[in-house]
Structure formats: structure tokens, C-alpha cells
Scaffold this motif. Structure first.
Motif, PDB file in Angstrom:
ATOM      1  N   THR A 227      -9.149   4.287  -6.258  1.00 27.46           N
ATOM      2  CA  THR A 227      -8.259   3.308  -5.649  1.00 27.46           C
ATOM      3  C   THR A 227      -6.832   3.771  -5.866  1.00 27.46           C
ATOM      4  OG1 THR A 227      -9.813   1.526  -6.086  1.00 27.46           O
ATOM      5  CG2 THR A 227      -7.533   0.898  -5.670  1.00 27.46           C
ATOM      6  N   VAL A 228      -6.049   3.776  -4.792  1.00 23.41           N
ATOM      7  CA  VAL A 228      -4.663   4.234  -4.869  1.00 23.41           C
ATOM      8  C   VAL A 228      -3.760   3.139  -4.312  1.00 23.41           C
ATOM      9  CG1 VAL A 228      -3.019   5.970  -4.067  1.00 23.41           C
ATOM     10  CG2 VAL A 228      -5.383   6.626  -4.542  1.00 23.41           C
ATOM     11  N   THR A 229      -2.699   2.824  -5.031  1.00 25.56           N
ATOM     12  CA  THR A 229      -1.711   1.866  -4.556  1.00 25.56           C
ATOM     13  C   THR A 229      -0.513   2.660  -4.054  1.00 25.56           C
ATOM     14  OG1 THR A 229      -2.452   0.261  -6.181  1.00 25.56           O
ATOM     15  CG2 THR A 229      -0.295  -0.116  -5.191  1.00 25.56           C
ATOM     16  N   LEU A 230      -0.203   2.539  -2.771  1.00 26.97           N
ATOM     17  CA  LEU A 230       0.873   3.315  -2.175  1.00 26.97           C
ATOM     18  C   LEU A 230       2.212   2.596  -2.180  1.00 26.97           C
ATOM     19  CD1 LEU A 230      -1.017   4.811   0.874  1.00 26.97           C
ATOM     20  CD2 LEU A 230      -0.462   5.929  -1.290  1.00 26.97           C
ATOM     21  N   GLY A 231       2.195   1.290  -2.379  1.00 26.56           N
ATOM     22  CA  GLY A 231       3.451   0.542  -2.412  1.00 26.56           C
ATOM     23  C   GLY A 231       4.242   0.728  -1.132  1.00 26.56           C
TER      24      GLY A 231
ATOM     25  N   GLU B   2       0.100   4.724   7.039  1.00 25.97           N
ATOM     26  CA  GLU B   2      -0.515   4.110   8.223  1.00 25.97           C
ATOM     27  C   GLU B   2      -0.008   4.757   9.508  1.00 25.97           C
ATOM     28  OE1 GLU B   2       0.255  -0.032   7.504  1.00 25.97           O
ATOM     29  OE2 GLU B   2      -1.547  -0.254   6.275  1.00 25.97           O
ATOM     30  N   ARG B   3       1.270   5.154   9.538  1.00 27.54           N
ATOM     31  CA  ARG B   3       1.807   5.864  10.711  1.00 27.54           C
ATOM     32  C   ARG B   3       1.103   7.200  10.897  1.00 27.54           C
ATOM     33  NH1 ARG B   3       6.808   4.215   8.803  1.00 27.54           N
ATOM     34  NH2 ARG B   3       7.289   6.314   8.074  1.00 27.54           N
ATOM     35  N   HIS B   4       0.861   7.894   9.796  1.00 27.52           N
ATOM     36  CA  HIS B   4       0.149   9.180   9.877  1.00 27.52           C
ATOM     37  C   HIS B   4      -1.271   8.973  10.408  1.00 27.52           C
ATOM     38  CE1 HIS B   4       3.026  12.005   8.190  1.00 27.52           C
ATOM     39  NE2 HIS B   4       3.306  11.131   7.236  1.00 27.52           N
ATOM     40  N   LEU B   5      -1.921   7.934   9.934  1.00 28.63           N
ATOM     41  CA  LEU B   5      -3.276   7.638  10.418  1.00 28.63           C
ATOM     42  C   LEU B   5      -3.248   7.279  11.899  1.00 28.63           C
ATOM     43  CD1 LEU B   5      -4.886   5.599   7.502  1.00 28.63           C
ATOM     44  CD2 LEU B   5      -5.507   7.880   8.298  1.00 28.63           C
ATOM     45  N   ALA B   6      -2.291   6.475  12.304  1.00 27.08           N
ATOM     46  CA  ALA B   6      -2.196   6.043  13.701  1.00 27.08           C
ATOM     47  C   ALA B   6      -1.904   7.213  14.638  1.00 27.08           C
ATOM     48  CB  ALA B   6      -1.119   4.968  13.848  1.00 27.08           C
ATOM     49  N   SER B   7      -1.293   8.272  14.116  1.00 26.62           N
ATOM     50  CA  SER B   7      -0.973   9.432  14.950  1.00 26.62           C
ATOM     51  C   SER B   7      -2.233  10.150  15.409  1.00 26.62           C
ATOM     52  CB  SER B   7      -0.080  10.409  14.177  1.00 26.62           C
ATOM     53  OG  SER B   7      -0.845  11.131  13.213  1.00 26.62           O
TER      54      SER B   7
ATOM     55  N   LEU C 117      -6.022  12.042   4.641  1.00 27.88           N
ATOM     56  CA  LEU C 117      -4.570  12.062   4.499  1.00 27.88           C
ATOM     57  C   LEU C 117      -4.167  12.367   3.061  1.00 27.88           C
ATOM     58  CD1 LEU C 117      -1.711  11.389   5.705  1.00 27.88           C
ATOM     59  CD2 LEU C 117      -2.149   9.053   4.985  1.00 27.88           C
ATOM     60  N   VAL C 118      -4.800  11.723   2.107  1.00 24.45           N
ATOM     61  CA  VAL C 118      -4.475  11.946   0.695  1.00 24.45           C
ATOM     62  C   VAL C 118      -4.839  13.372   0.287  1.00 24.45           C
ATOM     63  CG1 VAL C 118      -5.039  11.266  -1.677  1.00 24.45           C
ATOM     64  CG2 VAL C 118      -4.603   9.514   0.055  1.00 24.45           C
ATOM     65  N   ARG C 119      -5.972  13.875   0.754  1.00 25.55           N
ATOM     66  CA  ARG C 119      -6.349  15.257   0.433  1.00 25.55           C
ATOM     67  C   ARG C 119      -5.315  16.239   0.988  1.00 25.55           C
ATOM     68  NH1 ARG C 119     -11.589  13.180   1.408  1.00 25.55           N
ATOM     69  NH2 ARG C 119     -11.540  13.920   3.563  1.00 25.55           N
TER      70      ARG C 119
END
Length: 84
Positions: A7-11, A18-23, A32-34
Motif C-alpha cells: 500500500t502506497v500513500t501518494l498524497g 492519475e494523469r499518467h494513468l489516464a494518458s 506506473l510505480v515500477r
């Protein structure tokens, strides 16, 4: 090595992720984290290479060493000089 859920908290970085995922470039937050960790590894390797080169350069310098007390005295004198 078996995959382990983390579990990662990105704050404040949540929107950015989310923008990177939406791209569409990344299929999941895990991907994305990897990618981010791989980028960090590359950055650290580049900095390590630079640091090693700078240390080697310093060690190869044939000029005589300056005692630290003298170096700091010269810096203090330069800072204390009035600017023209």
C-alpha cells in the motif's frame, strides 16, 4: 521472488499519478510505480557514476592540499569583501 502487495500513500502526487494513468501510457498503478522505481535506479546510477568520476578527478589532482582551516578562512574573507 513472489509478488507482494504494497500500500502506497501518494498524497499530493495522487493527481499526477492519475494523469499518467489516464494518458494510457501505463496500464495500472503498479506499472506506473515500477516505472518510477526504474527511473530512480537510473538516476542513482548516473549520480553514482558522476560522483565516482569527481572523486577520481580530485584524487588525481597533483596540486597540494589546502588545509581546511585555510580554505574556510579564504571563503569567509571573500564573503566579507564589499561588493563593487
Amino acid at each position: 521472488m513472489a509478488a507482494k502487495a504494497v500500500t502506497v500513500t501518494l498524497g499530493d502526487m495522487t493527481e499526477q499519478a492519475e494523469r499518467h494513468l489516464a494518458s494510457g501510457r501505463f496500464a495500472s498503478m503498479s506499472e506506473l510505480v515500477r516505472a518510477g522505481l526504474r527511473a530512480l535506479d537510473r538516476e542513482e546510477a548516473a549520480l553514482d557514476t558522476l560522483l565516482r568520476a569527481r572523486v577520481a578527478e580530485a584524487l588525481a589532482d597533483e596540486r597540494p592540499a589546502v588545509p581546511m582551516v585555510d580554505a574556510f578562512a579564504a571563503i569567509r574573507a571573500a564573503v566579507a569583501e564589499p561588493k563593487a
